[in-house]
Design a protein around this motif. Structure first.
Motif, short mmCIF file in Angstrom:
data_model
loop_
_atom_site.label_atom_id
_atom_site.label_comp_id
_atom_site.label_asym_id
_atom_site.label_seq_id
_atom_site.Cartn_x
_atom_site.Cartn_y
_atom_site.Cartn_z
N ARG A 142 -4.55 36.89 45.14
CA ARG A 142 -4.25 36.63 44.46
C ARG A 142 -2.72 35.28 43.81
O ARG A 142 -2.65 34.84 42.47
CB ARG A 142 -2.63 37.55 44.41
CG ARG A 142 -2.07 38.23 42.37
CD ARG A 142 -0.60 37.71 43.24
NE ARG A 142 -0.09 38.28 41.52
CZ ARG A 142 0.91 37.63 40.60
NH1 ARG A 142 1.69 36.49 41.69
NH2 ARG A 142 1.55 37.85 39.89
N THR A 156 -8.61 41.91 36.03
CA THR A 156 -7.24 40.78 36.08
C THR A 156 -6.14 41.16 36.27
O THR A 156 -5.01 40.77 36.88
CB THR A 156 -8.16 40.22 35.42
OG1 THR A 156 -7.75 40.77 33.32
CG2 THR A 156 -9.37 39.31 34.98
N TRP A 177 -7.86 35.46 37.74
CA TRP A 177 -7.04 36.18 36.63
C TRP A 177 -6.19 35.45 35.78
O TRP A 177 -6.10 35.41 34.70
CB TRP A 177 -6.49 36.98 37.28
CG TRP A 177 -5.41 36.86 38.82
CD1 TRP A 177 -5.28 36.01 39.82
CD2 TRP A 177 -3.96 36.36 37.93
NE1 TRP A 177 -3.75 35.85 40.47
CE2 TRP A 177 -3.39 35.64 38.57
CE3 TRP A 177 -3.18 36.06 36.60
CZ2 TRP A 177 -2.53 34.95 38.66
CZ3 TRP A 177 -1.87 36.37 36.64
CH2 TRP A 177 -0.95 35.54 37.87
N TRP A 199 -9.83 34.12 46.15
CA TRP A 199 -9.83 35.56 45.17
C TRP A 199 -7.95 36.02 46.07
O TRP A 199 -7.76 36.77 45.49
CB TRP A 199 -10.58 36.64 45.68
CG TRP A 199 -12.39 36.27 45.31
CD1 TRP A 199 -12.39 35.18 44.05
CD2 TRP A 199 -13.43 36.95 45.79
NE1 TRP A 199 -13.99 35.21 44.08
CE2 TRP A 199 -14.56 36.10 45.07
CE3 TRP A 199 -13.35 38.20 46.13
CZ2 TRP A 199 -15.67 36.30 45.98
CZ3 TRP A 199 -15.33 38.17 47.17
CH2 TRP A 199 -16.05 37.23 46.21
N GLN A 226 -6.32 46.47 42.30
CA GLN A 226 -7.38 45.43 42.18
C GLN A 226 -8.27 46.02 42.97
O GLN A 226 -8.40 45.63 43.77
CB GLN A 226 -7.26 43.81 42.40
CG GLN A 226 -6.95 43.13 43.28
CD GLN A 226 -5.22 43.46 43.70
OE1 GLN A 226 -4.97 44.54 43.53
NE2 GLN A 226 -4.43 42.53 44.76
#
Length: 873
Positions: A851, A818, A773, A849, A828
């Motif tokens: 954040r 994103t 992201w 993945w 998300q």
């Protein structure tokens, strides 16, 4: 010339097929254009919770429609709307009963039934076959659902669904536009399946058809030929919803239809004066598919009358040079009818259609015309021939004028419009030139000033948040503005929000060395380079503009300086010994070729990193710089050679030799005989007794784990040098016959994988489905973002590359997702666990993945963890 081009564009827009992305106008529940008499229900709890109170954002009566009694799972209660004309319905929005903060009832799920005639009711299903639509989670938020596929209907029923006994109340709004085609049903032979050696099995059936299928014939319904989605040039490619190859097309094989033509019948809502029909047809002649050679259309004035004797015939001009799919427009000479029968004659083995639309004027008196459901505050670009009738419905002239005066006014208005559009186009061209110069100098990043925050979650759900206070007090009417920026939904309270500041955890991760460009004001040098955190790229990144549009690695500036001060230590190979075999791809500044290198093994001597040849010629990949490349590209090319010459790892493609004594400059790298991992896995099945018995190419779980370990090993090596790949994916991993993997960078340059890259302003391309992201939103590329891409690469491996990541999301929805990672509010969307993947391995993917950057594992940790799954690697 520009004027003619502009007129052609305008004409295309006028005659184009309906576009679901823009057909999203409110139909009138909230503002009252749908009258109370047209809203009915199977039951109501009280008079004050009747169907007339089911209007979105309205607080009349007791605040919503509520069916009688508590709803049980077996109950079928419905809210029914009569839209008074055929509507192309694309979106449904629902709310619960707020009742000025005293309501507590809402529909958690619902389904839809629709009817075009009020007699035959059809259950709506999405493209995966599910009837259930997820509804509300509280009483005040508006939950907006896109309908894929859209519905062509006049009557609609919303049916609440419960898993337990609940009291249910609903408020609704519908979105769409008038179905000006007037087509109510078409019939045709059932679509067939294409099976050809070397190609995937391609079903070409009408999978969303809502009529009957009897004796291999479709009748009485509508389907993919009227859903507004046109097929791609290559029909075997999967598109936005990625269900199966050929999904957008309905196709027939010549030999299977005796007469040599496909006969289709079309029924309409009333008698019409037909000007033309447009058929979107595939023309991939290399696969035996062409547009139809000719068509013959017969007309029926009334449904109970006979077909007229004189048909309209049209012969097409066949095209054996351009394989692009295209609309073919057939003039119908203003013939009047309420039904047509068209016979499309084959020009080759296959014929495929993805859309059919009719242009006509309805043969009714002005007093009989139904109202056009478009909001009065909108300017709607009509796409039908009877534009005059629509204009009469929407505006009333203040005085009567002569036809000459009207024509003069229209001509003056058109000229003024064209002049203004020319000014706008010139401004846009100048602006694009400026933006493109900026894009050449810096990686694309979406800045705060550029981003429109859009709310997105799974299954095309958008929750329009409002505070828990009476909506009529705190919220402007959202559907007056919801489509003004683009067809994606915006937050109604702030259509152009700014990106919020980084959260505290994100700032902390930046301070911990996670970003490539740390803010020195946030921490001391000692804090920023603690040895206790993963060793990520922590200095300014140098991006070399290589042959394929970007180089293989983003390299820290200090590393580049130290490397490029050294001389090139790679041998000069005689370029006449390079024999061209195939062009693998091309970029802005050069090309990548597959070549045979005569005598390369002897030239490099013992210890050369070449695969076993068994007497066969050595295959190499040759990056070649174009002679007209810029001086900056030439310098970058030489820098890339110096950098790659320092790389030495069994899982990284190695630079073998160069040809730089004369132009064009070339670098020669390894090439693996099994090609790239994506193509290798997509052509195989999981190893089983069946694959052995039928000699089907297969791989085992152990093979997949072995591949994963090798990729992590190569990336661990790059991370130890502080290099960032930026495009890690299965398409950039090459294999030899022993399943040895080497990481490369050819994917971006190959047309085969063009759909994996999102193009910005027609020039910059980004592999957004593999990007973290922070790389998409902030332009930050680090080893941590490579870890994210590695998680997606693992997901590809354990799905055997049968599906693109986030296949059910469009590119725009991937970018929107994103934003959900950035906001970190639990909305998300993550990739789902592949069926072949062990749960403990999927947990490693999920950590990739994370954040926050500091929560992602390092490549060294990933390598150690994967080795426990594959101990023999």
């Amino acid at each position: 010339m520009l004027l003619y081009l502009l007129l052609a564009i305008l004409q295309t827009n006028i005659n184009g097929q309906i576009d679901p992305a823009h057909c999203r106008y409110p139909l009138g529940m909230e503002d009252g254009r749908i009258k109370n008499d047209d809203i009915t229900a199977s039951s109501q709890w009280y008079e004050t919770t009747g169907p007339q109170y089911a209007r979105l954002n309205r607080e009349e009566g007791d605040g919503a429609w509520c069916p009688a009694g508590q709803l049980q799972p077996s109950d079928v209660q419905y809210l029914q709307l009569d839209l008074r004309q055929l509507i192309f319905l694309t979106v449904v929005a629902t709310q619960g009963r707020y009742a000025r903060n005293s309501g507590n009832e809402y529909a958690r799920k619902y389904r839809l039934e629709y009817s075009r005639d009020g007699r035959r009711w059809i259950s709506w299903r999405n493209r995966l076959g599910s009837e259930i639509i997820m509804g509300n989670i509280n009483t005040y938020d508006s939950v907006v659902r896109d309908l894929h596929p859209p519905i062509i209907t006049r009557f609609l029923r919303l049916i609440p669904v419960t898993d337990a006994i609940h009291t249910v109340c609903m408020r609704v709004e519908l979105f769409g536009c008038a179905w000006q085609d007037g087509l109510t049903a078409y019939s045709s032979p059932e679509g067939q399946t294409m099976m050809a050696p070397g190609y995937p099995i391609t079903p070409l059936n009408d999978s969303t058809y809502d009529g009957a299928l009897e004796r291999r014939k479709l009748s009485g319904g509508l389907g993919q030929l009227t859903d507004g989605v046109i097929g791609q040039d290559d029909f075997a490619q999967r598109r936005m919803y990625r269900l199966w190859p050929g999904y957008d097309y309905v196709g027939w094989r010549n030999e299977s239809l005796g007469p040599g033509f496909v006969e289709m019948e079309f029924q309409f809502d009333r008698q019409r004066n037909f000007t033309s029909v447009k058929i979107h047809s595939n023309n991939m002649f290399s696969r035996g598919v062409k547009i139809f050679a000719s068509v013959s259309c017969a007309f029926k004035l009334h449904l109970i009358s006979e077909w007229e004797a004189e048909p309209v015939e049209f012969h097409t001009v066949l095209d054996d040079r351009n394989p692009s799919a295209r609309y073919v427009t057939v003039p119908l000479k203003h013939r009047s009818a309420s039904a047509l029968r068209c016979r499309f004659y084959f020009a080759d083995t296959w014929m495929m259609f993805s859309e059919i639309s009719f242009q006509s004027a309805t043969n009714v008196l002005p007093t009989q015309r139904p109202p056009v459901l478009t909001p009065p505050s909108y300017e709607v670009n009509s796409e039908v021939s009877d534009t005059t009738q629509i204009t009469e419905d929407r505006t009333t002239p203040s005085k009567t004028g002569s036809p000459e005066e009207g024509s003069t006014s229209i001509l003056i208005g058109c000229l003024v419009t064209i002049i203004l559009l020319l000014v706008v186009i010139i401004f846009l061209i100048l602006w694009c030139q400026y933006v493109c110069k900026v894009l050449e100098k810096a990686p694309r990043r979406i800045l705060e000033e550029e981003v429109t925050v859009r709310l997105s979650s799974s299954s095309d759900t958008i929750i329009l948040q409002t505070p828990p206070v009476p909506p009529r007090v705190s919220l402007d009417p959202p559907y007056e503005r919801i489509f003004l920026l683009d067809p994606q939904y915006q937050d109604p309270a702030a259509l152009r929000n700014k990106l919020p500041e980084l959260s505290q955890s994100a700032e902390a991760s930046a301070c911990s060395g996670g970003y490539a460009e740390p803010d020195v004001t946030l921490c001391t040098p000692h804090q920023c380079f603690q040895s206790s955190v993963p060793h990520y790229a922590e200095t300014d990144i140098i991006s070399l503009q290589g042959v394929t549009g970007s180089n293989m690695y983003a390299v820290p500036a200090l590393t580049v300086d130290s490397l490029t001060r050294k001389d090139i230590s790679v041998a000069e190979f005689p370029r006449e010994r390079l024999l061209f075999r195939e062009k693998l791809g091309e970029g802005q500044f050069g090309e990548v070729h597959l070549c045979e290198a005569e005598g390369l093994a002897e030239f490099l001597g013992e210890g050369a990193p070449l695969p076993e040849q068994d007497g066969r010629p050595v295959l190499v990949a040759v990056k070649q710089l174009r002679a007209d490349a810029t001086s900056n590209a030439r310098n970058d090319f030489l820098k890339e050679i110096k950098i790659m010459s320092r790389l030495n790892n069994p899982n990284i493609i190695q630079l073998l030799c160069v040809c730089v004594s004369s132009d064009p400059l070339c670098m020669v790298t390894e090439y693996m005989e099994n090609g790239d991992l994506n193509m290798f896995l997509s052509q195989r099945e999981l190893e089983s007794t069946l694959t052995h018995a039928n000699n089907i190419p297969s791989v085992s779980i152990a093979d997949l784990l072995h591949m994963s370990v090798q990729i992590s090993s190569g990336m661990k090596y790059l991370a130890s040098l502080n290099f960032v790949h930026r495009d890690l994916a299965t398409r950039n991993c090459l294999l030899d016959r022993h399943l040895t993997i080497k990481i490369s960078d050819f994917g971006m340059s190959r047309n085969l994988y063009s759909s994996d890259y999102y193009r910005i302003q027609g020039r910059a391309v980004l592999p957004i489905r593999w990007m973290a992201w922070e790389s998409i939103l902030l332009g930050k590329f680090t080893t941590a973002s490579d870890v994210w891409a590695f998680g997606v690469t693992l997901w590809e491996i354990f799905t055997l590359c049968k599906e693109q990541p986030y296949s059910l999301l469009s590119d725009e929805q991937v970018i929107e997702n994103t934003g959900e990672f950035f906001r970190n509010q639990g909305r998300q969307i993550f990739l789902s666990a592949p069926p072949l993947c062990p749960s403990s391995l999927f947990e490693q993917m999920m950590r990739c993945w994370s954040r926050d950057i500091v929560d992602r594992p390092s490549f060294n940790r990933l390598y150690q963890a994967l080795r426990t799954f594959a101990p023999h690697s």
